[in-house]
Structure formats: C-alpha cells, structure tokens
Write a protein that holds these residues in place. Structure first.
Motif, short mmCIF file in Angstrom:
data_model
loop_
_atom_site.label_atom_id
_atom_site.label_comp_id
_atom_site.label_asym_id
_atom_site.label_seq_id
_atom_site.Cartn_x
_atom_site.Cartn_y
_atom_site.Cartn_z
N SER A 12 44.19 50.01 45.25
CA SER A 12 43.09 49.07 45.50
C SER A 12 43.13 48.60 46.95
O SER A 12 44.21 48.42 47.52
CB SER A 12 43.17 47.86 44.56
OG SER A 12 44.41 47.20 44.70
N GLU A 40 38.88 49.39 41.97
CA GLU A 40 38.09 48.51 42.83
C GLU A 40 37.73 47.24 42.07
O GLU A 40 37.76 47.21 40.83
CB GLU A 40 36.81 49.22 43.28
CG GLU A 40 37.06 50.48 44.07
CD GLU A 40 35.78 51.24 44.37
OE1 GLU A 40 34.69 50.62 44.29
OE2 GLU A 40 35.85 52.43 44.69
N TYR A 41 37.38 46.23 42.82
CA TYR A 41 36.98 44.95 42.22
C TYR A 41 35.74 44.42 42.91
O TYR A 41 35.63 44.45 44.14
CB TYR A 41 38.11 43.92 42.32
CG TYR A 41 37.72 42.57 41.78
CD1 TYR A 41 37.68 42.34 40.41
CD2 TYR A 41 37.38 41.52 42.64
CE1 TYR A 41 37.30 41.11 39.90
CE2 TYR A 41 37.01 40.29 42.13
CZ TYR A 41 36.97 40.09 40.77
OH TYR A 41 36.58 38.88 40.27
N ARG A 42 34.79 43.95 42.12
CA ARG A 42 33.58 43.30 42.64
C ARG A 42 33.42 41.96 41.92
O ARG A 42 33.52 41.90 40.70
CB ARG A 42 32.34 44.15 42.38
CG ARG A 42 32.39 45.54 42.98
CD ARG A 42 32.14 45.52 44.47
NE ARG A 42 32.01 46.87 45.00
CZ ARG A 42 33.02 47.64 45.38
NH1 ARG A 42 34.25 47.18 45.27
NH2 ARG A 42 32.81 48.85 45.86
N ASN A 43 33.17 40.91 42.69
CA ASN A 43 33.03 39.59 42.06
C ASN A 43 31.58 39.14 41.91
O ASN A 43 31.31 38.06 41.37
CB ASN A 43 33.83 38.53 42.82
CG ASN A 43 33.36 38.39 44.26
OD1 ASN A 43 32.41 39.05 44.70
ND2 ASN A 43 34.04 37.55 45.01
N ASN A 44 30.64 39.98 42.38
CA ASN A 44 29.23 39.63 42.16
C ASN A 44 28.37 40.88 42.26
O ASN A 44 28.81 41.91 42.76
CB ASN A 44 28.75 38.56 43.15
CG ASN A 44 28.85 39.02 44.59
OD1 ASN A 44 28.21 39.98 45.00
ND2 ASN A 44 29.66 38.31 45.37
N VAL A 45 27.15 40.76 41.76
CA VAL A 45 26.19 41.85 41.81
C VAL A 45 24.80 41.25 41.89
O VAL A 45 24.58 40.13 41.40
CB VAL A 45 26.34 42.77 40.57
CG1 VAL A 45 25.98 42.03 39.29
CG2 VAL A 45 25.52 44.04 40.71
N GLY A 56 34.16 42.34 37.94
CA GLY A 56 33.89 43.78 37.96
C GLY A 56 35.07 44.62 38.38
O GLY A 56 35.42 44.69 39.55
N LEU A 87 26.10 46.45 38.00
CA LEU A 87 27.26 46.69 38.85
C LEU A 87 27.60 48.18 38.87
O LEU A 87 27.86 48.76 39.92
CB LEU A 87 28.46 45.89 38.35
CG LEU A 87 29.78 46.18 39.07
CD1 LEU A 87 29.72 45.67 40.50
CD2 LEU A 87 30.95 45.57 38.33
N SER A 91 27.27 50.47 42.22
CA SER A 91 28.54 50.98 42.77
C SER A 91 28.66 52.49 42.64
O SER A 91 29.73 53.05 42.91
CB SER A 91 29.72 50.31 42.05
OG SER A 91 29.67 48.91 42.18
#
Length: 200
Positions: A12, A40-45, A56, A87, A91
């Motif tokens: 990551s 991977e990390y996503r905190n918003n979309v 995410g 998301l 992505s």
C-alpha cells in the motif's frame, strides 16, 4: 467514536485506517497473499456531484482490481450502497467483492497469518537475509522444514523467515496453516523490500 488504527505495508502507498479486528485480519491476510499485488484505500468518492465518505479498500489481484465489502466487519457501508459501487467504477475496478467475517476468520489460515505477522518487527541481520534469500534463489521453492534445516543463520530461522514474509521478501501459502510442508518462495522484490516492520 471508534478508535482508528493504521495498517502499513509494502503493498500500500498510504496508511490504511481500520477499527475492527476482522478488517485488520483481512489486511494482514491480503498483505501475505502472493496473489494480491496492491492494497489501496479511499476515504471518499463522488456520488451525484457530492463527496461521500466511504471506507474503501481496493485489492489488485492476479485476476483484476476489486473494491472490497467486508460483511459483518464493523464497517458502516452497505454492500449494495451506491458509494461502494461508484468507488469501484471511479477506481477502475472490475467490480465489488464481498468478503464475510467468517471467511476471514476461517482456520487454519487466520491463526497462521497472525502468527507470521507477529514477527514483523524481528530484526534481520543482512547476513541472515542474504542466506535465506540466496538459498531460495538457488534451490527454488522449498518446504519450511527444509529451508530451516538448510540455512545457517544467527537468529532463529523460522522467526526470520516469517519476518521476511511480513515484508514481502518471501511468500507463503497459509491456507493450510503453518506446517513443516509449508512451501516458501521468493516474494516481493520491489524497492520497499528490506524494511524491517510494518503497521499495526
């Protein structure tokens, strides 16, 4: 308010926040899984021109990229929620995969992954590292028992092998648990290999 811990690994590019043990177990298992190339990390979309918070986690495997929904994992999102689907779309994922807490906690893999990960802070002398990695390069994939018997290391060979697995320098298939027959292979060879410890 839930306390968030941070998970960091060579797979990551940023720290991944987590609040539940099942999410931590999923991240550890993914990090140790040779079929998972990136996490991977996503905190918003963006949904309907609004920024929506989302927990995410995205895994890139040999068969594609997927947004992950951990069912009963203490996460706030719904597996059918538009935010998670959006998301995945935003992505470039192939879709959303649902992972149950029961699957993540299934044995012997769960305990085996925890055992290996518990060695992530073991200090590796450069000679020990070279001895293990050169043996694997020379002999190819070998059983854990054979590798331990073959190498001459300053520290406990088993602990050193697990430390190398925690940083991705060697790969282990933990689905059958930790046995003498566990196959050890050369693993990740990117620029991050060689760091001694990762995450929570």
């Amino acid at each position: 308010m839930q306390k968030l811990n941070l998970f960091i690994s060579h797979k990551s590019t940023r720290a991944i926040p987590f609040a539940s043990t099942v999410t931590h177990d999923f991240l550890v298992q993914s990090m140790l899984d040779g079929d998972v190339r990136r996490i991977e990390y996503r905190n918003n979309v963006v949904v309907d021109e609004r920024i929506v918070p989302v927990e995410g986690i995205i895994v890139e495997r040999f068969d594609g990229r997927y947004a992950v929904d951990i069912v009963d994992g203490g996460l706030a999102h719904d597996p059918a929620a538009a935010s998670l689907t959006q998301l995945a779309f935003a992505s470039g994922c192939h879709g959303v995969i649902e992972v149950s807490a029961a699957d993540i906690r299934s044995e012997p893999r769960c305990s085996a992954a925890r055992e290996v990960w518990s060695h992530r802070a073991v200090r590796l002398h450069s000679d020990d590292r070279a001895e293990i990695l050169e043996t694997l390069e020379r002999d190819g994939p070998v059983s854990l028992a054979q590798l331990i018997e073959t190498v001459a290391t300053r520290g406990d060979a088993r602990a050193l092998i697990f430390a190398l697995a925690s940083e991705g320098a060697v790969a282990l298939d933990l689905r059958g648990g930790i046995t003498d027959d566990l196959i050890v292979r050369s693993g990740y060879t990117g620029s991050s290999a060689g760091l001694r410890a990762y995450g929570a």
